[in-house]
Design an enzyme around this catalytic site. Sequence first.
Site, PDB file in Angstrom:
ATOM      1  N   CYS A   1      -6.788   1.269   3.120  1.00  0.00           N
ATOM      2  CA  CYS A   1      -7.692   2.419   3.231  1.00  0.00           C
ATOM      3  C   CYS A   1      -7.566   3.327   2.013  1.00  0.00           C
ATOM      4  O   CYS A   1      -8.504   4.033   1.658  1.00  0.00           O
ATOM      5  CB  CYS A   1      -7.404   3.202   4.500  1.00  0.00           C
ATOM      6  SG  CYS A   1      -7.980   2.332   5.952  1.00  0.00           S
TER       7      CYS A   1
ATOM      8  N   GLU B   1       0.859  -1.190   0.000  1.00  0.00           N
ATOM      9  CA  GLU B   1       0.000   0.000   0.000  1.00  0.00           C
ATOM     10  C   GLU B   1       0.888   1.229   0.000  1.00  0.00           C
ATOM     11  O   GLU B   1       1.925   1.255   0.688  1.00  0.00           O
ATOM     12  CB  GLU B   1      -0.904   0.018   1.243  1.00  0.00           C
ATOM     13  CG  GLU B   1      -1.711   1.317   1.342  1.00  0.00           C
ATOM     14  CD  GLU B   1      -2.848   1.268   2.346  1.00  0.00           C
ATOM     15  OE1 GLU B   1      -2.777   0.444   3.280  1.00  0.00           O
ATOM     16  OE2 GLU B   1      -3.794   2.064   2.202  1.00  0.00           O
TER      17      GLU B   1
ATOM     18  N   GLU C   1     -11.344  -3.152   4.118  1.00  0.00           N
ATOM     19  CA  GLU C   1     -11.834  -3.698   5.395  1.00  0.00           C
ATOM     20  C   GLU C   1     -13.147  -2.989   5.666  1.00  0.00           C
ATOM     21  O   GLU C   1     -13.186  -2.006   6.387  1.00  0.00           O
ATOM     22  CB  GLU C   1     -10.806  -3.483   6.509  1.00  0.00           C
ATOM     23  CG  GLU C   1     -10.257  -2.084   6.538  1.00  0.00           C
ATOM     24  CD  GLU C   1      -9.253  -1.830   7.618  1.00  0.00           C
ATOM     25  OE1 GLU C   1      -8.504  -2.722   8.000  1.00  0.00           O
ATOM     26  OE2 GLU C   1      -9.227  -0.673   8.072  1.00  0.00           O
TER      27      GLU C   1
HETATM   28  O1  AHR Z   1      -2.111  -1.347   6.713  1.00  0.00           O
HETATM   29  C1  AHR Z   1      -2.469  -0.070   7.125  1.00  0.00           C
HETATM   30  C2  AHR Z   1      -3.962   0.191   7.106  1.00  0.00           C
HETATM   31  O2  AHR Z   1      -4.566  -0.587   8.078  1.00  0.00           O
HETATM   32  C3  AHR Z   1      -4.689  -0.181   5.848  1.00  0.00           C
HETATM   33  O3  AHR Z   1      -4.727   0.832   4.941  1.00  0.00           O
HETATM   34  C4  AHR Z   1      -6.063  -0.466   6.304  1.00  0.00           C
HETATM   35  O4  AHR Z   1      -6.708  -1.414   5.507  1.00  0.00           O
HETATM   36  C5  AHR Z   1      -5.901  -0.841   7.740  1.00  0.00           C
HETATM   37  O5  AHR Z   1      -6.717  -0.087   8.546  1.00  0.00           O
END
Ligand code: AHR
Length: 769
Positions: free
Chosen positions: A224, A26, A349
Amino acid sequence: MNNPKLKIDTSRHLAALGDLYGIFFEDLNHAADGGLYPEMIQNRSFEFCEVDNATYNATFGWSFENSQAFHIGEDDPLNTKNRHYLDVKTNEDAAVLMNAGFNDGLFLEKGKQYRFSLFAKPLDNHLKLKVAILNSKNKQIVAPQEILIESKQWLKYTFSMEPTSTTDDGMIKIEFPPHCHVLVDMVSLFPVETFKQRANGVRKDLAEALKALHPKFMRFPGGCLVHDGTLNIDARDSLYRWKNTIGPVEQRPARRNNWGYNQTLGLGFYEYFQLCEDIGAKPLPVMAAGYDPHHQRKAPLDHLDEWVDDALDLIEFANGAPTTKWGKVRADLGHPKPFHLEYLAIGNEEVGEGFRERYPYFHKAIRAKYPSIKLINSSGPFAGGGEFELGWESAKKYGSDLVDEHYYEAPNWFLANQHRYDAYPKKGPQVFLGEYASKDNKWYNAVVEASYMLGLERNADKVGLACYAPLFCNIKYANWKPDLIFFDEKQVTPSVNYYVQKLFMHYQGTENVDYKLTGTPEAKMIDDKPLNGQFGFEADQADIAVTNIVYQDGNQQPQRLTDQHLTGRKRIALNKMVSQSYTISFDLTKTGGRPDKGGHLFFGHQSEGNEMMWILGGWANADSIIKQVYKGKDSDWNQFNWHVEQNQTYHCQIEVNNRHIKVWIDNVPMNEVEITPLMVQSIYTNVTYDKKSGRYFLKVVNVGDHDFKLEVDHDLFAGGLIDRLQGDPKAENHLGESNQIKQVRQPFRGTALTVPAYSVSVLSSQSFK
Ligand code: AHR
């Protein structure tokens, strides 16, 4: 005392491990821009703006000499997706434009090639620009080179440069001559050497660190980052839309990254797929489901086609023949062969009905057209509770192949939950543990993670995929900890946790093998005490009134306490429970303070840093959470969606029976959870077989402070190899420093495997093919 013994039954091969261990990329902590995406110029297209970050503007990252010569233009853009550019108009003096990149200067190495490019459009006569690189002491690293700008249209100018010495504090300088008027955009400095020499490729050292892991899959592009945004694909802060991320980089619209910075999208879906292929990992993209749980934005159900089509088109982009619309796009980008997409996650999530009512639209359309794609549903950001259960219910109802679970908890949570998946059903959706980490980067955390991973392996029939999160951290921009790999502009240092992941991926194996462990000391009970002790309230930067407080400790008469008014972070202890069972009820009213906060009841407080909490209005005032704080480290055991309205009074009740907690708000049952006792086994083990190499792998994890020996099958492991990681439980890797844990690789001799305190070992056999 005899050593414990491990006997393997090679005739009984059990569940297949499939693609169990992978990675999750990410773009947070500047993992992409300023990281894996090796563009060296920060804000190359003058698109940074306050939507991305309140401190940004279009010239962020740039500095000037003769600054009145520079303005940001919008009227004559390079293209409609890249709307801002630099309008440079000089008088009798030359003007200079400078950029020092993302960290504390550009890192350039002697003897390497770097490609400089920019788009320009002269408004008067042709002109010559001078481009040089200097270090902070004004020493020339690259001597000035001239570019003749003569086309009357926007045109790309490019040349390669080779530094005469290495620097880590370089700055690019572009000099504009007197009496010129020119528009400039997409100023880029990119290493010619990228991983696998891909054009617009990824940073070699960082990608090599990924390849060395041997991940079976890569989840991307977030997190996120995928589901935080608006519904308009053309908006600066749109949800992540993959179609914006392919094609010429100058035509990819810059985007607000919810981690507080700008995302150029230079690292886009084509590059992600390419990277997966280059590191041998299956691609696992995550799609936004037309829903932003953070801001409750929802694409209307009768306009969901646009979003569902995005998912269908993505599958065609990845797998379709070049004769199909999106397969042709891929082929035209340089990859006629498919990318072999097998997995697709709908949502990150997700919490809320908004997601659950949208998921089936995606599911049904994809199943109908691409029945072999494995679809991943979501159970939210918590390990248990209302949203978690609803996510699983949805997955079962629609027949999702996997359910994405996420949790970041303290090491004690991982130890107490070693058997979490033992009880999961063998039929139905499998678990995709898409994000997890024990909350720190110390060796103890890594060893505990290793022990937990053995529980994942053991349950490989229920747990299909798992990946640690997050992956990368540019240490200048850390906005999430812990992380797997640290870096800056010039170096890469894997965390100690990385070495566990690497070892487990390297020796994953293809199937579990039955074995018996005898003679091990009993598991040690560390904490199974009832959750009694002090209780009281705490404000969480909100003003709260707690009234009608009544508690009953065991069979004692109910007691009423004085009303409390708390503000800021004030905390007040009220009394102490001594029985195993007790209840507390109170009325909570939020009277002011931060809108995104509520209040806490703390209970079972036994000593400083050891207590339970009921968080009312947690995470952006969206949750009711049961939290455990153990030795100062907290874990969320259970979550329900709930928020506290200002000036509304809620009647709250909690019932604690030994380690079982149940709460009600306005007489509606909410969180209910059993805080599993903390028990530590003397060792954690698993045995797998690898069909390809014909080898058996025995993994042994010792989370304790005692060394011991384990007797293993001599016939099976004679001539085998030991790979061992060991270290001080507090050891931690820091950028630029040597690895703080010891890595041992040696032939296995004798029959007993030495298992040092705080160690993770794999004993691998010779081939039995
Ligand atoms: O891994 C960091 C964050 O943690 C991600 O963006 C999210 O999916 C989770 O809340």
